[in-house]
Design a protein around this motif. Sequence first.
Motif, PDB file in Angstrom:
ATOM      1  N   TYR A   2      20.863  31.956 -16.749  1.00 29.11           N
ATOM      2  CA  TYR A   2      21.750  32.821 -16.920  1.00 29.11           C
ATOM      3  C   TYR A   2      22.474  32.919 -15.572  1.00 29.11           C
ATOM      4  CZ  TYR A   2      19.945  34.493 -21.330  1.00 29.11           C
ATOM      5  OH  TYR A   2      19.477  34.361 -22.651  1.00 29.11           O
ATOM      6  N   ILE A   3      21.912  33.037 -14.735  1.00 29.89           N
ATOM      7  CA  ILE A   3      22.522  33.081 -13.366  1.00 29.89           C
ATOM      8  C   ILE A   3      23.241  31.760 -12.829  1.00 29.89           C
ATOM      9  CG2 ILE A   3      22.140  32.995 -10.827  1.00 29.89           C
ATOM     10  CD1 ILE A   3      19.578  34.948 -11.570  1.00 29.89           C
ATOM     11  N   PHE A   4      22.543  30.524 -13.182  1.00 29.60           N
ATOM     12  CA  PHE A   4      23.282  29.225 -13.053  1.00 29.60           C
ATOM     13  C   PHE A   4      24.538  29.256 -13.855  1.00 29.60           C
ATOM     14  CE2 PHE A   4      23.401  24.593 -14.264  1.00 29.60           C
ATOM     15  CZ  PHE A   4      23.793  24.079 -12.993  1.00 29.60           C
ATOM     16  N   ASN A  17      31.883  28.387  -3.553  1.00 28.39           N
ATOM     17  CA  ASN A  17      30.578  27.623  -3.432  1.00 28.39           C
ATOM     18  C   ASN A  17      29.542  28.115  -4.600  1.00 28.39           C
ATOM     19  OD1 ASN A  17      27.727  28.022  -2.106  1.00 28.39           O
ATOM     20  ND2 ASN A  17      28.303  25.958  -1.531  1.00 28.39           N
ATOM     21  N   LEU A  18      28.615  27.206  -4.953  1.00 33.46           N
ATOM     22  CA  LEU A  18      27.639  27.772  -6.181  1.00 33.46           C
ATOM     23  C   LEU A  18      26.659  29.068  -5.620  1.00 33.46           C
ATOM     24  CD1 LEU A  18      26.595  27.208  -9.141  1.00 33.46           C
ATOM     25  CD2 LEU A  18      24.793  25.662  -7.744  1.00 33.46           C
ATOM     26  N   TYR A  19      26.027  28.862  -4.510  1.00 33.22           N
ATOM     27  CA  TYR A  19      25.402  30.072  -4.218  1.00 33.22           C
ATOM     28  C   TYR A  19      26.117  31.439  -3.812  1.00 33.22           C
ATOM     29  CZ  TYR A  19      21.427  26.930  -4.438  1.00 33.22           C
ATOM     30  OH  TYR A  19      20.482  26.084  -4.891  1.00 33.22           O
ATOM     31  N   LEU A  20      27.220  31.004  -3.221  1.00 34.68           N
ATOM     32  CA  LEU A  20      28.204  32.379  -3.109  1.00 34.68           C
ATOM     33  C   LEU A  20      28.625  33.039  -4.446  1.00 34.68           C
ATOM     34  CD1 LEU A  20      29.491  34.071  -1.187  1.00 34.68           C
ATOM     35  CD2 LEU A  20      31.418  32.448  -1.366  1.00 34.68           C
ATOM     36  N   ARG A 268      12.886  49.424  -9.408  1.00 33.77           N
ATOM     37  CA  ARG A 268      13.995  48.808  -8.343  1.00 33.77           C
ATOM     38  C   ARG A 268      13.536  47.695  -7.608  1.00 33.77           C
ATOM     39  NH1 ARG A 268      16.025  51.653 -12.430  1.00 33.77           N
ATOM     40  NH2 ARG A 268      17.291  53.370 -11.994  1.00 33.77           N
ATOM     41  N   ALA A 269      12.313  47.831  -6.929  1.00 37.85           N
ATOM     42  CA  ALA A 269      11.743  46.793  -5.712  1.00 37.85           C
ATOM     43  C   ALA A 269      11.539  45.533  -6.761  1.00 37.85           C
ATOM     44  CB  ALA A 269      10.609  47.342  -5.333  1.00 37.85           C
ATOM     45  N   PHE A 270      11.041  45.579  -7.626  1.00 44.55           N
ATOM     46  CA  PHE A 270      10.562  44.481  -8.526  1.00 44.55           C
ATOM     47  C   PHE A 270      11.790  43.824  -9.048  1.00 44.55           C
ATOM     48  CE2 PHE A 270       9.272  42.484 -12.532  1.00 44.55           C
ATOM     49  CZ  PHE A 270       8.289  41.601 -11.988  1.00 44.55           C
ATOM     50  N   MET A 271      12.766  44.481  -9.471  1.00 43.85           N
ATOM     51  CA  MET A 271      14.140  43.836  -9.817  1.00 43.85           C
ATOM     52  C   MET A 271      14.792  43.014  -8.532  1.00 43.85           C
ATOM     53  SD  MET A 271      17.494  45.755 -11.547  1.00 43.85           S
ATOM     54  CE  MET A 271      15.880  46.933 -12.486  1.00 43.85           C
ATOM     55  N   LEU A 272      14.781  43.321  -7.371  1.00 48.33           N
ATOM     56  CA  LEU A 272      15.228  42.762  -6.270  1.00 48.33           C
ATOM     57  C   LEU A 272      14.315  41.360  -5.992  1.00 48.33           C
ATOM     58  CD1 LEU A 272      16.014  45.791  -3.863  1.00 48.33           C
ATOM     59  CD2 LEU A 272      17.520  44.247  -5.132  1.00 48.33           C
ATOM     60  N   LEU A 273      12.990  41.603  -6.366  1.00 49.76           N
ATOM     61  CA  LEU A 273      12.244  40.200  -6.130  1.00 49.76           C
ATOM     62  C   LEU A 273      12.556  39.406  -6.943  1.00 49.76           C
ATOM     63  CD1 LEU A 273       9.634  38.975  -5.042  1.00 49.76           C
ATOM     64  CD2 LEU A 273       8.211  40.235  -6.556  1.00 49.76           C
ATOM     65  N   LEU A 274      12.820  39.807  -8.308  1.00 47.11           N
ATOM     66  CA  LEU A 274      13.081  38.850  -9.406  1.00 47.11           C
ATOM     67  C   LEU A 274      14.794  38.018  -8.946  1.00 47.11           C
ATOM     68  CD1 LEU A 274      12.674  40.628 -12.855  1.00 47.11           C
ATOM     69  CD2 LEU A 274      11.483  38.778 -11.896  1.00 47.11           C
ATOM     70  N   ILE A 275      15.355  39.016  -8.349  1.00 42.98           N
ATOM     71  CA  ILE A 275      16.723  38.361  -7.909  1.00 42.98           C
ATOM     72  C   ILE A 275      16.517  37.079  -7.053  1.00 42.98           C
ATOM     73  CG2 ILE A 275      18.716  38.694  -6.714  1.00 42.98           C
ATOM     74  CD1 ILE A 275      18.818  41.544  -8.155  1.00 42.98           C
ATOM     75  N   GLY A 276      15.704  37.335  -6.017  1.00 43.16           N
ATOM     76  CA  GLY A 276      15.318  36.439  -5.082  1.00 43.16           C
ATOM     77  C   GLY A 276      14.530  35.192  -5.621  1.00 43.16           C
ATOM     78  N   SER A 278      15.037  33.997  -8.756  1.00 44.03           N
ATOM     79  CA  SER A 278      15.952  33.575  -9.499  1.00 44.03           C
ATOM     80  C   SER A 278      16.972  32.555  -8.658  1.00 44.03           C
ATOM     81  CB  SER A 278      17.071  34.687 -10.180  1.00 44.03           C
ATOM     82  OG  SER A 278      16.021  35.404 -11.079  1.00 44.03           O
ATOM     83  N   ILE A 279      17.345  32.919  -7.378  1.00 42.76           N
ATOM     84  CA  ILE A 279      18.245  32.156  -6.697  1.00 42.76           C
ATOM     85  C   ILE A 279      17.392  30.932  -6.073  1.00 42.76           C
ATOM     86  CG2 ILE A 279      19.169  32.030  -4.300  1.00 42.76           C
ATOM     87  CD1 ILE A 279      19.987  35.005  -4.768  1.00 42.76           C
ATOM     88  N   ALA A 280      16.079  30.935  -5.921  1.00 43.15           N
ATOM     89  CA  ALA A 280      15.410  30.098  -5.425  1.00 43.15           C
ATOM     90  C   ALA A 280      15.327  29.071  -6.507  1.00 43.15           C
ATOM     91  CB  ALA A 280      13.966  30.542  -4.652  1.00 43.15           C
ATOM     92  N   TRP A 281      15.290  29.414  -7.784  1.00 40.16           N
ATOM     93  CA  TRP A 281      14.734  28.612  -8.789  1.00 40.16           C
ATOM     94  C   TRP A 281      16.061  27.623  -9.425  1.00 40.16           C
ATOM     95  CZ3 TRP A 281      10.454  27.190 -10.449  1.00 40.16           C
ATOM     96  CH2 TRP A 281      10.260  26.519 -11.682  1.00 40.16           C
ATOM     97  N   VAL A 282      17.522  28.189  -8.719  1.00 39.89           N
ATOM     98  CA  VAL A 282      18.575  27.451  -9.334  1.00 39.89           C
ATOM     99  C   VAL A 282      18.423  25.605  -9.026  1.00 39.89           C
ATOM    100  CG1 VAL A 282      21.022  27.057  -8.774  1.00 39.89           C
ATOM    101  CG2 VAL A 282      20.097  29.368  -8.987  1.00 39.89           C
ATOM    102  N   PRO A 283      17.956  25.223  -7.910  1.00 35.67           N
ATOM    103  CA  PRO A 283      17.988  23.868  -7.955  1.00 35.67           C
ATOM    104  C   PRO A 283      17.360  23.272  -8.955  1.00 35.67           C
ATOM    105  CG  PRO A 283      17.881  24.860  -5.884  1.00 35.67           C
ATOM    106  CD  PRO A 283      17.683  25.732  -6.549  1.00 35.67           C
ATOM    107  N   VAL A 284      16.211  23.927  -9.451  1.00 39.53           N
ATOM    108  CA  VAL A 284      15.221  23.408 -10.433  1.00 39.53           C
ATOM    109  C   VAL A 284      16.139  23.062 -11.951  1.00 39.53           C
ATOM    110  CG1 VAL A 284      13.252  23.252 -11.812  1.00 39.53           C
ATOM    111  CG2 VAL A 284      13.241  24.160  -9.342  1.00 39.53           C
ATOM    112  N   VAL A 285      16.902  24.318 -11.949  1.00 40.76           N
ATOM    113  CA  VAL A 285      17.676  24.262 -13.140  1.00 40.76           C
ATOM    114  C   VAL A 285      18.768  23.167 -13.144  1.00 40.76           C
ATOM    115  CG1 VAL A 285      19.190  25.769 -14.929  1.00 40.76           C
ATOM    116  CG2 VAL A 285      17.275  26.808 -13.463  1.00 40.76           C
TER     117      VAL A 285
END
Length: 503
Positions: A2-4, A17-20, A268-276, A278-285
């Motif tokens: 969904y992020i992608f 830019n995609l990451y921005l 809340r802390a776990f949600m922030l970890l998920l966001i990180g 998710s961003i790292a996984w974008v190149p795989v998608v």
Amino acid sequence: MYIFSGAIFIQLAIGLNLYLAIIILLAITALYTITGGLAAVIYTDTLQTFIMVVGSFILMGFAFKEVGGYDAFMQKYMEAIPSNISYGNTTIDSSCYRPREDAFHIFRDPVTGDLPWPGLIFGLSILALWYWCTDQVIVQRCLSGKNMSHVKAGCIMCGYLKLLPMFIIVMPGMISRILYTDVVACVVPDICEKACGTAVGCTNIAYPKMVVELMPNGLRGLMLSVMLASLMSSLTSIFNSASTLFTMDIYTKIRKRPSEKELMLAGRAFMLLLIGISIAWVPVVQSAQSGQLFDYIQSVTSYLGPPIAAVFVLGIFCKRVNEQGAFWGLMFGLLAGLSRMIAEFAYGTGSCVTPSNCPFVICGIHYLYFAIILFGVSVIVILAVSFMTKPIPDVHLYRLCWSLRNSKEERIDLDADDEEDIPDEKDEESVSEAGEEPGCLKKAYNWFCGLDQQKGPKLSKEEEEALKEKLTDTSEVPLWRNVVNVNGIILLTVAVFCHAFFA
């Protein structure tokens, strides 16, 4: 995923830019998910659904008008071939850029089809069982229903909405190939990289490309807001559900009696970890499954979902299944699925122009066939381990499995013996601050973290029993029960007709 998807919309509309674009999307999503919780997710989902459906119908009308109607659409789609089909000193094979002969058929060849019909019927049914019956995003909404009729009506309404994507998303996306053939259907890696930033193909931008290029300014803004709202809605659902699973099923195993504030902060802390992550996984998608987002979604769920579906089915229909069998079935299935997924991502799925060198034993089996195999193996492991270990006494299973569904006996929770009667402990911080008015910064902090909610009145034992009975009551008003049941039959009939029409 969904992020992608959301980032692609922002990138095409604004040129960022995609990451921005990803960071902006996640920041907005996280803000109202963290501050609003489940209530905000449900209310925004409801509003955005209506806007999205209306906007998608408007785009569908523009698309069919532009292409000249349904018959012209079918003819022109089969003729939509990119102008540049040369790569280096070689000419690309026609199978890489010509539309498939079975493009307008749901049931495709069991060997050469990109979605073979046995996998479509059996494999996707397993994935649907996992998603609709066990996925936390769906289950959490059903559990929020006021009564059983509300839950069934919500599921049937969702089924009606699920009939629409074929007409308001898939077909407009196919029309996009007709209108913007050299971009959407590109096969030369250099051209694709320039058009959409992904060398393996640009099919993912088909729908947003048409929104940006085809619709007039006012409606374009409406559609972009609709699609972004829909994607953020899905993100908020996932973040909220994942946070709930972590705090209630994992964190409480680490911390036996955490305070409410501690649970909120951990979520809340776990949600922030998920966001990180998710961003790292974008190149795989971007590069997975030849750049086709739909295939990526189905492949990942094919590797991870079948063991959960197996546990769910056996847990309902076979009371002999126990905790040990479920645990080892999930572990074996998870390891098998991850092995296939990691190996496939390591080798890369490649594209038609540059095929992957992944061995047949790993990537040669279609992911939907793999889902069927994984489901069957998981069932065998669950049953084998369960029959080699002690069964669960019936006293713990009343109304939890099919054979005991009508039992009137009192059920005892399986872990009731492990619970100790420890008096309720008050949150130390709340005790220390009793009678003290918090400052502005403290109030803002508590509001942001969801800690300023007013405590409800203390219920008596009789009131607690009455509330428990009300929450567990599954009876229905006969009128509304018949209404939702009739609609369920109508929905099934329409779905069968659509499958037969596009077979």
